[in-house]
Design a protein around this motif. Structure first.
Motif, PDB file in Angstrom:
ATOM      1  N   ALA A  26       0.825  -1.210   0.000  1.00  0.00           N
ATOM      2  CA  ALA A  26       0.000   0.000   0.000  1.00  0.00           C
ATOM      3  C   ALA A  26       0.856   1.256   0.000  1.00  0.00           C
ATOM      4  CB  ALA A  26      -0.934  -0.004   1.206  1.00  0.00           C
ATOM      5  N   SER A  27       1.984   1.207   0.696  1.00  0.00           N
ATOM      6  CA  SER A  27       2.888   2.355   0.738  1.00  0.00           C
ATOM      7  C   SER A  27       3.628   2.536  -0.582  1.00  0.00           C
ATOM      8  CB  SER A  27       3.892   2.189   1.885  1.00  0.00           C
ATOM      9  OG  SER A  27       4.834   3.229   1.893  1.00  0.00           O
ATOM     10  N   ALA A  28       4.072   1.434  -1.168  1.00  0.00           N
ATOM     11  CA  ALA A  28       4.862   1.505  -2.400  1.00  0.00           C
ATOM     12  C   ALA A  28       4.004   1.793  -3.627  1.00  0.00           C
ATOM     13  CB  ALA A  28       5.623   0.202  -2.600  1.00  0.00           C
ATOM     14  N   VAL A  29       2.762   1.268  -3.635  1.00  0.00           N
ATOM     15  CA  VAL A  29       1.875   1.439  -4.787  1.00  0.00           C
ATOM     16  C   VAL A  29       0.506   1.911  -4.292  1.00  0.00           C
ATOM     17  CG1 VAL A  29       1.000   0.400  -6.920  1.00  0.00           C
ATOM     18  CG2 VAL A  29       3.075  -0.506  -5.868  1.00  0.00           C
ATOM     19  N   PRO A  30       0.383   3.193  -3.958  1.00  0.00           N
ATOM     20  CA  PRO A  30      -0.922   3.704  -3.502  1.00  0.00           C
ATOM     21  C   PRO A  30      -1.973   3.518  -4.593  1.00  0.00           C
ATOM     22  CG  PRO A  30       0.832   5.315  -3.140  1.00  0.00           C
ATOM     23  CD  PRO A  30       1.407   4.242  -4.006  1.00  0.00           C
ATOM     24  N   VAL A  31      -3.193   3.278  -4.177  1.00  0.00           N
ATOM     25  CA  VAL A  31      -4.260   3.084  -5.150  1.00  0.00           C
ATOM     26  C   VAL A  31      -4.417   4.337  -5.992  1.00  0.00           C
ATOM     27  CG1 VAL A  31      -6.086   3.831  -3.557  1.00  0.00           C
ATOM     28  CG2 VAL A  31      -6.641   2.332  -5.472  1.00  0.00           C
ATOM     29  N   ASP A  32      -4.544   4.157  -7.303  1.00  0.00           N
ATOM     30  CA  ASP A  32      -4.721   5.269  -8.234  1.00  0.00           C
ATOM     31  C   ASP A  32      -5.899   4.930  -9.138  1.00  0.00           C
ATOM     32  OD1 ASP A  32      -4.584   7.411  -9.907  1.00  0.00           O
ATOM     33  OD2 ASP A  32      -2.558   7.035 -10.633  1.00  0.00           O
ATOM     34  N   ALA A  33      -7.094   5.181  -8.635  1.00  0.00           N
ATOM     35  CA  ALA A  33      -8.297   4.830  -9.383  1.00  0.00           C
ATOM     36  C   ALA A  33      -8.502   5.730 -10.581  1.00  0.00           C
ATOM     37  CB  ALA A  33      -9.512   4.891  -8.459  1.00  0.00           C
ATOM     38  N   ASP A  34      -7.887   6.914 -10.597  1.00  0.00           N
ATOM     39  CA  ASP A  34      -8.032   7.819 -11.730  1.00  0.00           C
ATOM     40  C   ASP A  34      -7.205   7.372 -12.940  1.00  0.00           C
ATOM     41  OD1 ASP A  34      -9.791   9.508 -10.421  1.00  0.00           O
ATOM     42  OD2 ASP A  34      -8.196  10.773  -9.613  1.00  0.00           O
ATOM     43  N   ASP A  35      -6.261   6.471 -12.727  1.00  0.00           N
ATOM     44  CA  ASP A  35      -5.392   5.997 -13.813  1.00  0.00           C
ATOM     45  C   ASP A  35      -5.196   4.485 -13.661  1.00  0.00           C
ATOM     46  OD1 ASP A  35      -3.734   5.885 -15.966  1.00  0.00           O
ATOM     47  OD2 ASP A  35      -2.145   7.151 -15.114  1.00  0.00           O
ATOM     48  N   PRO A  36      -6.266   3.700 -13.845  1.00  0.00           N
ATOM     49  CA  PRO A  36      -6.211   2.272 -13.513  1.00  0.00           C
ATOM     50  C   PRO A  36      -5.219   1.467 -14.323  1.00  0.00           C
ATOM     51  CG  PRO A  36      -8.485   3.013 -13.802  1.00  0.00           C
ATOM     52  CD  PRO A  36      -7.599   4.106 -14.306  1.00  0.00           C
ATOM     53  N   ASP A  37      -5.028   1.799 -15.618  1.00  0.00           N
ATOM     54  CA  ASP A  37      -4.115   0.999 -16.414  1.00  0.00           C
ATOM     55  C   ASP A  37      -2.671   1.190 -15.968  1.00  0.00           C
ATOM     56  OD1 ASP A  37      -4.617   3.548 -17.338  1.00  0.00           O
ATOM     57  OD2 ASP A  37      -4.244   3.089 -19.439  1.00  0.00           O
ATOM     58  N   CYS A  38      -2.313   2.410 -15.551  1.00  0.00           N
ATOM     59  CA  CYS A  38      -0.975   2.611 -14.992  1.00  0.00           C
ATOM     60  C   CYS A  38      -0.865   1.984 -13.605  1.00  0.00           C
ATOM     61  CB  CYS A  38      -0.653   4.100 -14.925  1.00  0.00           C
ATOM     62  SG  CYS A  38      -0.361   4.853 -16.541  1.00  0.00           S
ATOM     63  N   TYR A  39      -1.953   2.048 -12.846  1.00  0.00           N
ATOM     64  CA  TYR A  39      -1.960   1.434 -11.514  1.00  0.00           C
ATOM     65  C   TYR A  39      -1.725  -0.064 -11.605  1.00  0.00           C
ATOM     66  CZ  TYR A  39      -3.942  -0.122  -7.016  1.00  0.00           C
ATOM     67  OH  TYR A  39      -4.159  -0.726  -5.798  1.00  0.00           O
TER      68      TYR A  39
ATOM     69  N   ALA B  60     -12.185   4.592  -3.439  1.00  0.00           N
ATOM     70  CA  ALA B  60     -11.435   5.419  -4.382  1.00  0.00           C
ATOM     71  C   ALA B  60     -11.927   5.181  -5.808  1.00  0.00           C
ATOM     72  CB  ALA B  60      -9.941   5.112  -4.272  1.00  0.00           C
ATOM     73  N   PHE B  61     -12.240   3.937  -6.142  1.00  0.00           N
ATOM     74  CA  PHE B  61     -12.778   3.646  -7.468  1.00  0.00           C
ATOM     75  C   PHE B  61     -14.187   4.209  -7.613  1.00  0.00           C
ATOM     76  CE2 PHE B  61      -9.216   0.812  -7.858  1.00  0.00           C
ATOM     77  CZ  PHE B  61      -8.965   0.788  -9.220  1.00  0.00           C
ATOM     78  N   ALA B  62     -14.978   4.140  -6.555  1.00  0.00           N
ATOM     79  CA  ALA B  62     -16.323   4.720  -6.605  1.00  0.00           C
ATOM     80  C   ALA B  62     -16.246   6.228  -6.838  1.00  0.00           C
ATOM     81  CB  ALA B  62     -17.065   4.411  -5.304  1.00  0.00           C
ATOM     82  N   ALA B  63     -15.297   6.888  -6.177  1.00  0.00           N
ATOM     83  CA  ALA B  63     -15.134   8.330  -6.355  1.00  0.00           C
ATOM     84  C   ALA B  63     -14.701   8.654  -7.785  1.00  0.00           C
ATOM     85  CB  ALA B  63     -14.114   8.866  -5.355  1.00  0.00           C
ATOM     86  N   ALA B  64     -13.804   7.827  -8.347  1.00  0.00           N
ATOM     87  CA  ALA B  64     -13.371   8.042  -9.729  1.00  0.00           C
ATOM     88  C   ALA B  64     -14.533   7.860 -10.696  1.00  0.00           C
ATOM     89  CB  ALA B  64     -12.234   7.090 -10.074  1.00  0.00           C
ATOM     90  N   GLN B  65     -15.430   6.932 -10.398  1.00  0.00           N
ATOM     91  CA  GLN B  65     -16.618   6.749 -11.234  1.00  0.00           C
ATOM     92  C   GLN B  65     -17.525   7.963 -11.146  1.00  0.00           C
ATOM     93  OE1 GLN B  65     -17.977   2.952  -9.625  1.00  0.00           O
ATOM     94  NE2 GLN B  65     -17.400   1.910 -11.528  1.00  0.00           N
ATOM     95  N   GLU B  66     -17.693   8.500  -9.941  1.00  0.00           N
ATOM     96  CA  GLU B  66     -18.553   9.674  -9.757  1.00  0.00           C
ATOM     97  C   GLU B  66     -17.994  10.885 -10.504  1.00  0.00           C
ATOM     98  OE1 GLU B  66     -18.951  10.255  -5.588  1.00  0.00           O
ATOM     99  OE2 GLU B  66     -20.135   8.418  -5.274  1.00  0.00           O
ATOM    100  N   LYS B  67     -16.663  10.988 -10.598  1.00  0.00           N
ATOM    101  CA  LYS B  67     -16.031  12.101 -11.309  1.00  0.00           C
ATOM    102  C   LYS B  67     -16.011  11.880 -12.819  1.00  0.00           C
ATOM    103  CE  LYS B  67     -12.220  11.822  -8.940  1.00  0.00           C
ATOM    104  NZ  LYS B  67     -10.842  12.081  -8.432  1.00  0.00           N
ATOM    105  N   GLY B  68     -16.409  10.693 -13.262  1.00  0.00           N
ATOM    106  CA  GLY B  68     -16.391  10.404 -14.685  1.00  0.00           C
ATOM    107  C   GLY B  68     -15.047   9.970 -15.211  1.00  0.00           C
TER     108      GLY B  68
END
Length: 205
Positions: free
Chosen positions: A69-82, A128-136
């Motif tokens: 979790a520290s090394a790879v924080p969740v990045d729901a706004d950029d899932p393919d890079c995540y 975080a993914f739900a929030a990214a969905q809400e933001k489009g």
């Protein structure tokens, strides 16, 4: 002059030795004697610090998950890079996936130690993914928890079953690089909003 004790350094050595031992042998097959020998620690001290072997395993896994979790924080706004960063982390630290596989074999679908804490961390990632969905930023067709599960599975499977990957995809560095690019593309296709162009493997994004 007697050596000065350093409890934190001792615990760190125990965690390192226990991680290797549990990743190789699971809970049932692991031996505290071997962990103590590798960690240069007293066996009774290990029990005093961590309780029984099952509790030591659960704490080792907890630490491994926190390191991820520290090394790879969740990045729901950029899932393919995540998912790409997750794949690279698992490749560099295969012990985490192995610990999770051993945990699954040991506990099956039953309750696991420290389940409340684990669930809370997964809840936060799903939110975080739900929030990214809400933001489009992420397609809203699939439930966010399902998206998180699929991305985690895409990222970890190549490390979980390296023999399957080698037989099906190949074992060379170029083969792995191509697979990573395909996984990135797959993650993009299930997460990007409708209408956005998703480049295929080998094309510019």
């Amino acid at each position: 002059m007697a050596a000065v004790r350093d409890p934190e350094a001792t615990k760190a050595r125990i965690f390192a030795a226990a991680t290797a031992e549990f990743a190789a042998h699971g809970i049932a097959g692991a031996r505290v004697d071997r962990i103590a020998r590798e960690a240069k620690a007293n066996k009774q001290l290990i029990y005093a610090y961590f309780g029984d072997k099952a509790e030591l395993f659960s704490q080792v896994l907890q630490q491994a998950l926190l390191q991820l979790a520290s090394a790879v924080p969740v990045d729901a706004d950029d899932p393919d890079c995540y998912v790409d960063r997750l794949m690279e982390y698992h490749r560099a630290h295969p012990e985490l996936v192995r610990l999770l596989l051993w945990e699954g074999l040991e506990y099956g679908n039953g309750e696991i130690p420290h389940e409340t804490e684990r669930r809370a961390r997964y809840d936060a990632k799903a939110e975080a993914f739900a929030a990214a969905q809400e933001k489009g930023r992420v397609d809203g067709e699939l439930p966010p928890r399902h998206l998180l599960f699929m991305i985690s599975a895409l990222a970890g499977w190549a490390t979980a079953v390296p023999q399957f990957r080698r037989l099906l995809v190949g074992g060379a560095e170029d083969d792995l690089a191509g697979l990573r690019e395909s996984v990135r593309t797959a993650a993009g296709r299930i997460t990007r909003p409708a209408g956005e162009r998703v480049p295929g493997p080998g094309t510019a994004g």
